[in-house]
Design an enzyme around this catalytic site. Structure first.
Site, short mmCIF file in Angstrom:
data_model
loop_
_atom_site.label_atom_id
_atom_site.label_comp_id
_atom_site.label_asym_id
_atom_site.label_seq_id
_atom_site.Cartn_x
_atom_site.Cartn_y
_atom_site.Cartn_z
N GLU A 1 31.73 96.86 38.03
CA GLU A 1 30.99 96.95 36.76
C GLU A 1 29.65 96.26 36.89
O GLU A 1 29.57 95.10 37.31
CB GLU A 1 31.74 96.28 35.59
CG GLU A 1 32.80 97.12 34.95
CD GLU A 1 33.32 96.49 33.66
OE1 GLU A 1 32.56 95.80 32.96
OE2 GLU A 1 34.51 96.71 33.37
N GLU B 1 38.73 92.01 34.84
CA GLU B 1 38.13 90.79 34.30
C GLU B 1 39.09 89.69 33.85
O GLU B 1 39.10 89.31 32.66
CB GLU B 1 37.16 91.16 33.16
CG GLU B 1 36.01 91.99 33.67
CD GLU B 1 34.84 92.12 32.68
OE1 GLU B 1 34.99 91.75 31.51
OE2 GLU B 1 33.78 92.60 33.12
#
Ligand SMILES: *[C@@H]1O[C@H](CO)[C@@H](O)[C@H](O)[C@H]1NC(C)=O
Length: 340
Positions: free
Chosen positions: A273, A162
């Site tokens: 995710e 991320e």
């Protein structure tokens, strides 16, 4: 195999096909459809600014066989950079590494693929990699050592969790440095995950991330990018952050746009995710999303959901099995039906 028809898609596919070796294309499409779970804990204490509180919690290794028995064939095992390598450019911490490596080895022993995920948001202690924080050489040094340590063919290198709020042109150079380091360390057959910005958001991936990451090359597979996978995330709650118990969208249109981009550009990607609360709304919406991702194989290779591991069973997005061995609603209702 789903291809978008239309002149532009056709021209792009032909152009890529003409320049890529048919052998590497065939090898990439031989990776199975993937589905599994994030086994978190070695990342606990890392915040979105890349800071570290030191509070990692090794996950229970019994979960690997548990989820494998339900059909999982991939696990993502997040880990904090500072725990692995206390000093930039220094050696890996042997005590911590042996704990993490033992866990990864238990996961590999199930026959599954394992993503080694450095869970640092493209940062370390507030500094952005290659953009005022750790240098690209220091990031490459981490990946050189990790690639030498984790060289099983079923390891997948998740070079960074991320990234956010950074310059994508420069981030692509940091990604290239990590890719080069992994290949130079001798790990030439493994897949490498390349995340874009906005916390690896799948939304408007081409515009926000793909147009920058597409320049990264693979020194071990000249002329092919089949082993450089686009790594995306998406949560279906009202704030898009994977915190709330209820889901409000399935975002199949967003996943479809990403899959079309992969198909049109002859690239491969994975959803590493997503997740949801143990509620009927998340069972419905996450189920729809994962069912779509599964259907978009082979260019969309599959998913790992968030999360089990060291989360307790009261965590909003928990997939950690209950003490009696039973699974959570979100796992039985949305994840398990869409495993390979
Ligand atoms: C868990 O979900 C509830 C209900 O959606 C929400 O109010 C709460 O803030 C969430 N907890 C965390 C830690 O995000």
């Amino acid at each position: 195999m789903k291809y978008t028809t239309g002149l532009i898609g056709t021209v792009l596919s032909l152009a890529v096909f003409a320049s890529a070796s048919p052998l590497t294309t065939r090898q990439a499409s031989s990776i199975p459809r993937l589905g599994g779970v994030n086994i978190a804990g070695f990342d606990f204490g890392i915040d979105t600014n890349g800071g570290s509180s030191g509070g990692y919690v090794p996950p229970p290794t019994s979960q690997f066989a548990h989820f494998q028995s339900k059909g999982a064939n991939i696990f993502r095992v997040p880990v904090g950079w500072q725990y692995l390598q206390p000093s930039l450019g220094g050696s890996l911490d042997s005590n911590f590494l042996s704990q993490y490596q033992n866990t990864v080895n238990v996961a590999l022993a199930t026959g599954a693929y394992v993503i080694v995920d450095v869970h640092n948001y493209a940062r370390r202690d507030g500094g952005i990699i290659g953009q005022g924080g750790p240098s690209n050489d220091q990031f490459a040094n981490l990946w050189s050592q990790l690639a030498s340590t984790f060289n099983n063919p079923k390891i997948i290198y998740g070079i960074m969790n991320e990234p956010h709020d950074l310059d994508m042109t420069q981030w692509a150079q940091s990604v290239q440095a990590a890719v080069n380091a992994i290949r130079s360390a001798g790990s030439t057959s493994q897949y490498i995950l390349m995340p874009g910005t906005n916390y690896a958001s799948v939304d408007q991936f081409q515009q926000n991330s793909g147009q920058y990451l597409q320049v990264v090359t693979d020194p071990a597979h000249s002329g092919s990018t089949d082993y450089l996978l686009y790594d995306v995330h998406r949560y279906l709650d009202a704030n898009y952050a994977g915190q709330l118990q209820e889901c409000v969208r399935d975002d199949v249109a967003v996943f479809t746009a990403f899959a079309d981009y992969l198909n049109q550009n002859n690239r491969y990607g994975i959803l590493s995710e997503t997740g949801g609360g143990n509620t009927q709304s998340c069972v419905q919406y996450l189920g729809n999303a994962l069912s779509y991702v599964k259907s978009a194989y082979p260019h969309f290779l599959g998913f790992t959901t968030w999360a089990a591991g060291s989360f307790d069973t009261s965590y909003n997005l928990t997939e950690t099995p209950n003490a009696d061995g039973s699974d959570q609603l979100i796992f039985t209702g949305a994840v398990q039906p869409n495993l390979p």
